[in-house]
Each structure stands twice: as structure tokens, then as C-alpha cells.
Design a protein around this motif. Structure first.
Motif, PDB file in Angstrom:
ATOM      1  N   GLY A  70       9.323   6.282   3.749  1.00  0.00           N
ATOM      2  CA  GLY A  70       9.820   5.086   4.397  1.00  0.00           C
ATOM      3  C   GLY A  70       9.118   3.862   3.829  1.00  0.00           C
ATOM      4  N   VAL A  71       9.776   2.713   3.965  1.00  0.00           N
ATOM      5  CA  VAL A  71       9.245   1.435   3.480  1.00  0.00           C
ATOM      6  C   VAL A  71       9.413   0.409   4.588  1.00  0.00           C
ATOM      7  CG1 VAL A  71       9.406  -0.358   1.719  1.00  0.00           C
ATOM      8  CG2 VAL A  71       9.933   2.017   1.118  1.00  0.00           C
ATOM      9  N   VAL A  72       8.373  -0.381   4.823  1.00  0.00           N
ATOM     10  CA  VAL A  72       8.450  -1.458   5.799  1.00  0.00           C
ATOM     11  C   VAL A  72       8.532  -2.789   5.057  1.00  0.00           C
ATOM     12  CG1 VAL A  72       7.260  -2.652   7.680  1.00  0.00           C
ATOM     13  CG2 VAL A  72       7.179  -0.148   7.540  1.00  0.00           C
ATOM     14  N   LEU A  73       9.397  -3.683   5.533  1.00  0.00           N
ATOM     15  CA  LEU A  73       9.509  -5.031   4.993  1.00  0.00           C
ATOM     16  C   LEU A  73       8.946  -6.022   5.994  1.00  0.00           C
ATOM     17  CD1 LEU A  73      13.115  -5.045   3.487  1.00  0.00           C
ATOM     18  CD2 LEU A  73      10.959  -4.737   2.266  1.00  0.00           C
ATOM     19  N   MET A 130       6.117  12.971   0.042  1.00  0.00           N
ATOM     20  CA  MET A 130       6.256  12.030   1.153  1.00  0.00           C
ATOM     21  C   MET A 130       5.645  10.714   0.689  1.00  0.00           C
ATOM     22  SD  MET A 130       6.826  11.376   4.526  1.00  0.00           S
ATOM     23  CE  MET A 130       6.653  12.876   5.504  1.00  0.00           C
ATOM     24  N   ILE A 131       6.465   9.681   0.545  1.00  0.00           N
ATOM     25  CA  ILE A 131       6.002   8.401   0.007  1.00  0.00           C
ATOM     26  C   ILE A 131       6.297   7.308   1.022  1.00  0.00           C
ATOM     27  CG2 ILE A 131       6.250   6.736  -1.862  1.00  0.00           C
ATOM     28  CD1 ILE A 131       7.129   9.205  -3.588  1.00  0.00           C
ATOM     29  N   ILE A 132       5.242   6.667   1.497  1.00  0.00           N
ATOM     30  CA  ILE A 132       5.351   5.623   2.516  1.00  0.00           C
ATOM     31  C   ILE A 132       4.702   4.352   1.982  1.00  0.00           C
ATOM     32  CG2 ILE A 132       4.563   4.904   4.812  1.00  0.00           C
ATOM     33  CD1 ILE A 132       4.898   7.837   5.671  1.00  0.00           C
ATOM     34  N   ALA A 133       5.377   3.226   2.152  1.00  0.00           N
ATOM     35  CA  ALA A 133       4.889   1.949   1.640  1.00  0.00           C
ATOM     36  C   ALA A 133       4.830   0.927   2.770  1.00  0.00           C
ATOM     37  CB  ALA A 133       5.786   1.447   0.518  1.00  0.00           C
ATOM     38  N   ILE A 134       3.668   0.316   2.937  1.00  0.00           N
ATOM     39  CA  ILE A 134       3.435  -0.720   3.939  1.00  0.00           C
ATOM     40  C   ILE A 134       3.011  -1.989   3.210  1.00  0.00           C
ATOM     41  CG2 ILE A 134       2.149  -1.364   6.017  1.00  0.00           C
ATOM     42  CD1 ILE A 134       3.864   1.103   6.427  1.00  0.00           C
ATOM     43  N   PRO A 135       3.586  -3.143   3.523  1.00  0.00           N
ATOM     44  CA  PRO A 135       3.191  -4.374   2.839  1.00  0.00           C
ATOM     45  C   PRO A 135       1.704  -4.677   3.028  1.00  0.00           C
ATOM     46  CG  PRO A 135       5.179  -4.711   4.150  1.00  0.00           C
ATOM     47  CD  PRO A 135       4.643  -3.372   4.524  1.00  0.00           C
ATOM     48  N   GLU A 136       1.093  -5.235   2.012  1.00  0.00           N
ATOM     49  CA  GLU A 136      -0.311  -5.608   2.118  1.00  0.00           C
ATOM     50  C   GLU A 136      -0.522  -6.713   3.143  1.00  0.00           C
ATOM     51  OE1 GLU A 136      -1.985  -6.509  -1.671  1.00  0.00           O
ATOM     52  OE2 GLU A 136      -1.698  -4.473  -2.462  1.00  0.00           O
ATOM     53  N   SER A 137       0.546  -7.392   3.521  1.00  0.00           N
ATOM     54  CA  SER A 137       0.441  -8.432   4.539  1.00  0.00           C
ATOM     55  C   SER A 137       0.296  -7.871   5.948  1.00  0.00           C
ATOM     56  CB  SER A 137       1.674  -9.341   4.478  1.00  0.00           C
ATOM     57  OG  SER A 137       2.860  -8.582   4.678  1.00  0.00           O
ATOM     58  N   LEU A 138       0.519  -6.568   6.119  1.00  0.00           N
ATOM     59  CA  LEU A 138       0.382  -5.919   7.423  1.00  0.00           C
ATOM     60  C   LEU A 138      -0.875  -5.060   7.452  1.00  0.00           C
ATOM     61  CD1 LEU A 138       4.078  -4.771   8.058  1.00  0.00           C
ATOM     62  CD2 LEU A 138       2.924  -6.802   8.955  1.00  0.00           C
ATOM     63  N   PRO A 139      -1.447  -4.843   8.642  1.00  0.00           N
ATOM     64  CA  PRO A 139      -2.660  -4.022   8.732  1.00  0.00           C
ATOM     65  C   PRO A 139      -2.423  -2.608   8.223  1.00  0.00           C
ATOM     66  CG  PRO A 139      -2.274  -5.214  10.782  1.00  0.00           C
ATOM     67  CD  PRO A 139      -1.040  -5.394   9.953  1.00  0.00           C
ATOM     68  N   ASP A 190      -3.711   0.044   9.282  1.00  0.00           N
ATOM     69  CA  ASP A 190      -3.630   0.988  10.394  1.00  0.00           C
ATOM     70  C   ASP A 190      -2.867   0.387  11.563  1.00  0.00           C
ATOM     71  OD1 ASP A 190      -5.447  -0.924  11.073  1.00  0.00           O
ATOM     72  OD2 ASP A 190      -6.961   0.453  11.857  1.00  0.00           O
ATOM     73  N   GLY A 191      -1.947  -0.549  11.282  1.00  0.00           N
ATOM     74  CA  GLY A 191      -1.200  -1.214  12.332  1.00  0.00           C
ATOM     75  C   GLY A 191      -0.062  -0.379  12.888  1.00  0.00           C
ATOM     76  N   ASP A 192       0.719  -1.002  13.759  1.00  0.00           N
ATOM     77  CA  ASP A 192       1.795  -0.279  14.438  1.00  0.00           C
ATOM     78  C   ASP A 192       2.852   0.247  13.472  1.00  0.00           C
ATOM     79  OD1 ASP A 192       0.633  -0.682  16.927  1.00  0.00           O
ATOM     80  OD2 ASP A 192       1.658  -2.602  17.226  1.00  0.00           O
ATOM     81  N   ALA A 193       3.162  -0.525  12.432  1.00  0.00           N
ATOM     82  CA  ALA A 193       4.150  -0.055  11.460  1.00  0.00           C
ATOM     83  C   ALA A 193       3.644   1.175  10.734  1.00  0.00           C
ATOM     84  CB  ALA A 193       4.479  -1.168  10.464  1.00  0.00           C
ATOM     85  N   ALA A 194       2.392   1.115  10.275  1.00  0.00           N
ATOM     86  CA  ALA A 194       1.822   2.247   9.546  1.00  0.00           C
ATOM     87  C   ALA A 194       1.732   3.484  10.430  1.00  0.00           C
ATOM     88  CB  ALA A 194       0.446   1.879   9.005  1.00  0.00           C
ATOM     89  N   ARG A 195       1.334   3.297  11.675  1.00  0.00           N
ATOM     90  CA  ARG A 195       1.223   4.448  12.583  1.00  0.00           C
ATOM     91  C   ARG A 195       2.589   5.039  12.916  1.00  0.00           C
ATOM     92  NH1 ARG A 195      -1.948   2.972  17.696  1.00  0.00           N
ATOM     93  NH2 ARG A 195      -1.364   0.811  17.255  1.00  0.00           N
ATOM     94  N   ARG A 235       0.869  -1.170   0.000  1.00  0.00           N
ATOM     95  CA  ARG A 235       0.000   0.000   0.000  1.00  0.00           C
ATOM     96  C   ARG A 235       0.909   1.224   0.000  1.00  0.00           C
ATOM     97  NH1 ARG A 235      -1.751  -3.014   4.325  1.00  0.00           N
ATOM     98  NH2 ARG A 235      -3.647  -4.250   4.002  1.00  0.00           N
ATOM     99  N   VAL A 236       0.852   1.970  -1.053  1.00  0.00           N
ATOM    100  CA  VAL A 236       1.726   3.136  -1.189  1.00  0.00           C
ATOM    101  C   VAL A 236       0.911   4.397  -1.014  1.00  0.00           C
ATOM    102  CG1 VAL A 236       3.351   4.353  -2.681  1.00  0.00           C
ATOM    103  CG2 VAL A 236       3.232   1.855  -2.766  1.00  0.00           C
TER     104      VAL A 236
END
Length: 470
Positions: A292-295, A250-259, A261-266, A239-240
Motif C-alpha cells: 500500500g501507498v499513502v499520499l 509486501m511493499i508499503i510506502a509512507i511519505p517522509e512528511s508523515l510520522p 510510526d503514525g496512524d497511517a503507518a500503523r 519511506r519504503v
């Protein structure tokens, strides 16, 4: 009479020199034939002598690549602009586990030889010192990571839906030909074509995206020179989110495998807030984009300050939001990215200040004070490893991070807050886009504090016993 006599003497001198009075064309100095020799197979870093290569300085990398997740095949071309720093007969590029199919130098075919993780390039003619040249490498294969018994795995790692490439101290050579040492910073452009439905994240500003025949080409450009280990690519289902902060993307990417609105996204949602706070400490943010990007991958138990867009292993966010790690990686945008290392021995200049930024952020958040953070580490610390020369196997150890941060705070107590906080801003401003050594920082600190700090730094950076509190 004096003027006439001077004129006669001048004409006589010109005649003797074989020139006319009207001939003002400067005569070239006698030319010296170039002395062509191979560029060194490493930059001579005291810790990693064969990292990088000698004989040239890279100006920019432009990659046009295609990746097939189903097979793990990577193909494409790398265009490298560089300048010779000696008379070059041959030169090396770092390239691991991939095959160069065709190489040209200034449009002419070059001969190549693979030697381990080195690509030896012999151009059709020698390249004289100071001359700019362009190398185009057509290459491909199934990239693999580089293993290091002490420092872990870095580079290209395949995933179930894509891949990612990052790591420290080396990673870039696993996916493109490169001068893989932070002393040779260069601009970076990436065009990556993948199957529709996958996202591609990279450094810098996003370019125009194009789709055709079931594939999408993503483009990223980092126009500010970066160290090679700070280049990254992430391919997968993400999710970008794209927004604007302080007039920059400002470009932030969270894997679709994570919520969503989860802790990483927040945690990453606070990127702009954290960057703004750090700007009050270190000066203006040095790049053209944020993010930022989360793996979500168990092989990544670290975060890395990839330029303009840090990458975080999800382990930092399991069960809790964590803006402190965001503060650490964003601090590197000043200390480590904009101002980069000239040699790996001095990595405390990166990690000590980024750890200190954590302490500043925690105090800003109303958590423990910087002094309390210092006291917690100082009391029971093992001082046997010197921060300023930890050894190649300990560049990611506590002596670099925690003792490095304690050194920063001890300096603050030694020269006083006004001089210290002025130094926090002047150092990245004076060395922006450059490379530094510990000796450079000691000199800057002495100027800022107005006194000799030789004994202080000897104790805090190089001593093997607990230094006295300043």
C-alpha cells in the motif's frame, strides 16, 4: 466384393474431383479479401461511450519513461502489444495532453493525428482480424489531470517533489497511450527514471534498480492483467518498507512528511493481517505482491484499489488508525481488480462487495456485527437511486456502496450462509482475470442458491422503493 466395389467408387470419385488417391493435402477454403475499416473511437460503454477504443485487444503495456520534477516534463516510449478484433485500417489510443512524436506499427512508421484526447494511428498497411501487432509510441510533454464536473479530477498530478497518477474512472491516458476502459485488461511493466533521492512506486513486483549520472531507474512489473484505471505511479520522498508475506513481497510506502510510526503507518502495517482474513472469505489472494501507498496531499480525499498495492489519501488516517479502509481496498483485489467490470453501470459489483468486506472486518474485530451494520443503513436510506443502474453521475454514490452492500447481505439472508459464503469464493475463482456484468452475478447467485432470484434482484438492485426484508 463390397470392399472392392467401395475402393472402385472412391478412386472414381477422386478422379472426378481432380485428385489422386495419395493426395491427402487439404485444400484451403476460398479466401475473402479483408474489409479494412477504422476501429471505433470508444468501446460503447452505456455510461461513457467514448472511453476506450474499438478494433483491438491489448495484451500488454511496457513503459520506459523519464520524469523531471523540476520542469514537470515526462518523456519516453510505450510499447503496446495487441491483437486486431476486426480488419483495421486505423485505430485510436487514448492520450491526453501529451504529444506523440513518432509511432511505429510492427517496426514500420505509422501516420498519426491528435484528435482531442485521442491519438489516431494509421499503420502503413491494414491489420487483418486476429493478427497480433506491436505499437511503439515515442511521446512526451507536461502531463495534466483530467477534470470531470461530476466525478472529480483523475490522472497525473504534480507535487512539490515529484508527482502521482491515479484516478477512477479514467486516469491512465494522462501519462501513457492506452485503451482506457476496464473491459480491456492487460499486463503492465513500468520503468521510470527520476533524480536520485526520489522513490517510485508502482504496481506488482519490483524489478532491478539502477543508478547513473545522478538518476535512478525504478522498475515494476504486474504480470496479471489489470484494468487501465488500476495502473498507477507515485514519485516522491517516501519511506519504503519491504518484507515478505505468505511468500510474496509486501511493499508499503509512507511519505517522509508523515510520522514513521503514525496512524497511517500503523494502519497499513495491518495489510497482511487484513488480506489473510479476506482470503478466508473470498479465497486465495489473487496477485503476486501485497502492499500500500499513502499520499499526503489534500487533493486526494479518497483511496483507490490500484492493483496489488492500493493508494490511500492520508485523510483516512488523521487522528486514528483505520484498518477498515484497508479492508475495503484489499477486498477490491478480488472484487474489482481480479474480477473487473465489463461496463461502468455495474460498479456495485466492486463497491457493494468492498463495503460488505468492511462490515465483515468490523465484525471480525469485535465491533458491530454485519447485521447491525445493515440495520444502521437500511432504516433511513434513500432508495430513489437504483444500485444496478445509478447513472453516470452517481457511480460513486451511496446507492452503489451502501445499498450495494445491503443487497449483498440481503442475498445472504435469502439463500443462507452455506450457499452465500460458497458464492463469495466461487465467483472470484470462476471469473479470475476476467470481466463481468450484473447479469453474470445474478446467474451465479441463482446457481448457488438453487432458486430463481429475479424478483429479489429486481427489488434490491433496480427498484426505487424500500425492498422488504428477506
Amino acid at each position: 466384393m463390397r470392399r472392392a466395389g467401395t475402393a472402385v467408387a472412391a478412386v472414381t470419385a477422386l478422379a472426378l474431383a481432380g485428385c489422386s488417391a495419395d493426395d491427402e493435402t487439404p485444400r484451403p477454403a476460398p479466401s475473402v479479401a479483408p474489409s479494412f475499416a477504422p476501429g471505433a473511437e470508444g468501446v460503447g460503454d452505456p455510461y461513457f461511450p467514448l472511453y476506450g477504443n474499438g478494433g483491438y485487444d491489448v495484451g500488454g503495456y511496457d513503459l520506459k519513461l523519464t520524469y523531471a520534477p523540476a520542469s514537470g516534463q515526462l518523456d519516453g516510449t510505450a510499447t503496446i502489444t495487441a491483437t486486431a478484433t476486426q480488419d483495421l485500417s486505423t485505430f485510436n489510443l487514448d492520450l491526453a495532453h501529451l504529444v506523440a512524436r513518432e509511432v511505429t506499427v510492427d517496426g514500420l512508421a505509422a501516420t498519426t493525428k491528435a484528435a482531442g484526447n485521442e491519438l489516431v494511428v494509421t499503420p502503413s498497411a491494414g491489420i487483418v482480424k486476429g493478427r497480433a501487432f506491436t505499437v511503439v509510441v515515442d511521446y512526451g510533454g507536461k502531463p495534466q489531470a483530467l477534470g470531470n464536473e461530476t466525478l472529480g479530477v483523475g490522472g497525473w498530478l504534480r507535487t512539490k517533489d515529484g508527482a502521482f497518477a491515479l484516478g477512477q474512472p479514467e486516469s491512465a491516458s494522462t501519462w501513457f497511450p492506452v485503451n482506457d476502459h476496464p473491459s480491456d485488461k492487460a499486463t503492465f511493466a513500468l520503468s521510470m527514471t527520476v533524480p536520485d533521492g526520489l522513490e517510485v512506486l508502482g504496481n506488482g513486483l519490483p524489478g532491478e534498480r539502477a543508478s547513473s549520472a545522478g538518476k535512478t531507474t525504478w522498475r515494476w512489473v504486474e504480470s496479471t492483467p489489470l484494468a487501465s484505471y488500476l495502473a498507477f505511479v507515485v514519485i516522491g520522498q517516501y519511506r519504503v518498507s519491504t518484507s515478505t508475506h505468505d511468500g510474496k513481497p509486501m511493499i508499503i510506502a509512507i511519505p517522509e512528511s508523515l510520522p514513521a510510526d503514525g496512524d497511517a503507518a500503523r494502519s497499513l502495517a495491518r495489510t497482511g493481517e487484513v488480506a489473510d482474513f479476506l482470503a478466508t472469505q473470498f479465497g486465495p489472494y489473487p496477485f503476486d505482491s501485497y502492499g500500500g501507498v499513502v499520499l499526503d496531499d489534500g487533493r486526494v480525499g479518497y483511496a483507490l484499489e490500484t492493483q496489488s498495492r492500493p493508494v490511500y489519501g492520508n485523510t483516512f488516517f488523521v487522528g486514528r488508525p483505520n484498518a477498515t479502509v484497508v479492508a475495503h481496498e484489499l477486498a477490491h483485489q478480488w472484487y474489482g481488480d481480479s474480477v473487473a467490470l465489463a461496463r461502468w453501470q455495474d460498479i456495485w459489483l466492486n463497491e457493494g462487495f468492498a463495503t460488505y468486506a468492511e462490515w465483515l472486518w468490523q465484525e471480525h474485530e469485535g465491533d458491530r456485527t454485519v447485521q447491525q451494520s445493515f440495520d444502521r443503513v437500511y432504516s433511513g436510506f434513500n432508495w430513489s437511486v437504483p444500485t444496478g443502474d445509478p447513472g453516470p453521475s452517481r457511480i460513486f454514490g451511496d446507492a452503489v456502496y451502501q445499498r450495494g452492500a445491503m443487497t449483498v447481505h440481503a442475498l445472504r439472508r435469502t439463500i443462507g450462509d452455506p450457499a452465500f459464503f460458497a458464492l463469495l469464493k466461487s465467483w472470484p475463482a470462476e471469473h479470475r482475470d476476467g470481466n463481468v456484468r450484473t447479469e453474470d452475478f445474478i446467474e451465479a447467485a441463482e446457481r448457488a442458491g438453487g432458486k430463481d432470484l429475479g424478483d429479489f434482484f429486481e427489488a434490491w438492485l433496480f427498484g426505487k422503493q424500500k425492498p422488504p426484508l428477506p
